[in-house]
Motif scaffolding. Structure first.
Motif, short mmCIF file in Angstrom:
data_model
loop_
_atom_site.label_atom_id
_atom_site.label_comp_id
_atom_site.label_asym_id
_atom_site.label_seq_id
_atom_site.Cartn_x
_atom_site.Cartn_y
_atom_site.Cartn_z
N TRP A 27 1.09 0.48 -4.49
CA TRP A 27 0.60 1.75 -5.07
C TRP A 27 -0.31 2.43 -4.13
O TRP A 27 0.11 3.73 -3.88
CB TRP A 27 0.12 1.98 -6.43
N ALA A 77 0.64 -1.94 -15.77
CA ALA A 77 -0.48 -1.67 -16.56
C ALA A 77 -0.33 -1.35 -18.05
O ALA A 77 -1.07 -1.79 -18.96
CB ALA A 77 -1.13 -0.35 -15.90
N GLY A 86 -7.20 -0.11 -10.50
CA GLY A 86 -5.99 -1.34 -10.14
C GLY A 86 -6.96 -2.28 -9.46
O GLY A 86 -6.73 -3.66 -10.19
N CYS A 137 -2.43 7.66 -13.34
CA CYS A 137 -1.27 7.64 -12.31
C CYS A 137 -0.24 8.46 -13.18
O CYS A 137 0.65 9.37 -12.57
CB CYS A 137 -0.88 6.37 -11.76
N SER A 166 -6.96 5.80 -9.77
CA SER A 166 -6.06 4.97 -10.35
C SER A 166 -5.64 3.79 -9.61
O SER A 166 -5.72 2.60 -9.78
CB SER A 166 -4.52 5.58 -10.63
N VAL A 167 -6.20 3.91 -8.12
CA VAL A 167 -6.02 2.75 -7.17
C VAL A 167 -7.31 1.96 -7.38
O VAL A 167 -7.38 0.77 -7.57
CB VAL A 167 -5.98 3.32 -5.73
N TYR A 196 3.52 -0.14 -11.00
CA TYR A 196 2.17 -0.20 -11.17
C TYR A 196 1.98 0.21 -12.75
O TYR A 196 1.24 -0.35 -13.50
CB TYR A 196 1.36 0.85 -10.35
N TRP A 208 -1.80 -7.74 -10.30
CA TRP A 208 -2.60 -6.52 -10.16
C TRP A 208 -3.25 -6.21 -8.49
O TRP A 208 -2.95 -5.25 -8.20
CB TRP A 208 -4.11 -6.66 -10.84
N ALA A 239 6.98 2.04 -6.45
CA ALA A 239 5.71 1.53 -6.28
C ALA A 239 5.15 2.22 -7.70
O ALA A 239 4.25 1.24 -8.31
CB ALA A 239 5.01 1.88 -5.20
N SER A 293 0.80 -5.01 -7.30
CA SER A 293 0.95 -3.55 -7.49
C SER A 293 0.05 -2.45 -7.20
O SER A 293 0.46 -1.49 -6.70
CB SER A 293 1.12 -3.47 -9.10
N THR A 294 -1.36 -2.84 -7.16
CA THR A 294 -2.00 -1.99 -6.69
C THR A 294 -2.05 -1.65 -5.19
O THR A 294 -2.18 -0.57 -4.78
CB THR A 294 -3.74 -2.36 -7.03
#
Length: 241
Positions: free
Chosen positions: A153, A104, A200, A33, A196-197, A100, A146, A96, A149-150
């Protein structure tokens, strides 16, 4: 405090092995990300010369403040007498994205500290009542964060794809006012952002699954030595009448 004694056996157990996976997954989460750079291109033709297309480009990336990404003409060429630098993409998704990536990074640092405790101070960790409990609480909180945030995002990424895709032609003022003829050109692939998602949600699963193994190290699952000694004969049970 006991001295550092390297013991790799905890890494062979689920508690330590999953922590290594969490550490690796957190790296992929913030790297895919935070390291993204992309651009969207639009083909522009003047009304006086419709066959002469020029390309204007808006470059964007982490932390995805699209409202600061202005369009640029090739080598400063005047395209249709429009000040394209004053026109920007729409949206600010930095909150966002930064939440994230920052989370992380904190997870990455916590995993390093936890692994150091597992392999260097194994006896201290397992003989203590507070350390496993702190680890368990952090694990539960991290699992929840997690998810939050995921999810945030993932929603922001969907909006970023919309804001930098074909719909941008419908948002640019010169194109709306028909001062120029605009056609969507291309946009950089966002495959790494999709990854990245995925990482997550993978982190959320890892932390949620590891909660059970951390819980087994706490006094909630394993009674203290004092309680054990009392139950085994420290205080004799009352005799019946």
């Amino acid at each position: 405090m006991s001295s550092f004694q390297l013991n790799l056996n905890p890494l062979k157990e689920p508690l330590g092995f999953i922590k290594v996976l969490e550490w690796i997954a957190s790296i992929f989460a913030f790297a895919t990300c935070g390291g993204f750079k992309g651009k969207t291109e639009i083909q522009v033709a003047c009304l006086t010369n419709k066959s002469d297309n020029k390309t204007i480009t808006a470059t964007f990336g982490y932390p995805f403040r699209l409202n600061e990404a202005s369009f640029q003409t090739p080598q400063g060429v005047n395209v249709c007498d429009v000040d394209w630098k004053s026109h920007v993409l729409i949206g600010d998704y930095s909150s966002a994205a930064e939440f994230y990536v920052t989370f992380a990074v904190f997870v990455f640092l916590y995993c390093i500290a936890a692994l150091l405790l597992y392999v260097g101070y194994t006896n201290l960790y397992r003989d203590s009542r507070k350390l496993p409990m702190i680890d368990f609480v952090v694990t539960l909180v991290a699992t929840f964060l997690w998810l939050v945030s995921t999810s945030a995002w993932a929603k922001a990424l969907t909006d970023i794809k919309t804001a930098t895709g074909r719909n941008i032609v419908q948002e640019l003022l010169p194109c709306i006012q028909q001062r120029v003829i605009c056609h969507f050109g291309s946009v950089t692939s966002m495959g790494s952002l999709n990854v990245s998602v995925i990482f997550g949600f993978l982190n959320m699963i890892l932390w949620g699954g590891n909660a059970w193994f951390v819980y087994k190290e706490t006094s909630l699952h394993s009674p203290s030595n004092t309680s054990t000694s009392h139950s085994q004969g420290g205080i004799p049970p009352p005799t019946g009448i």
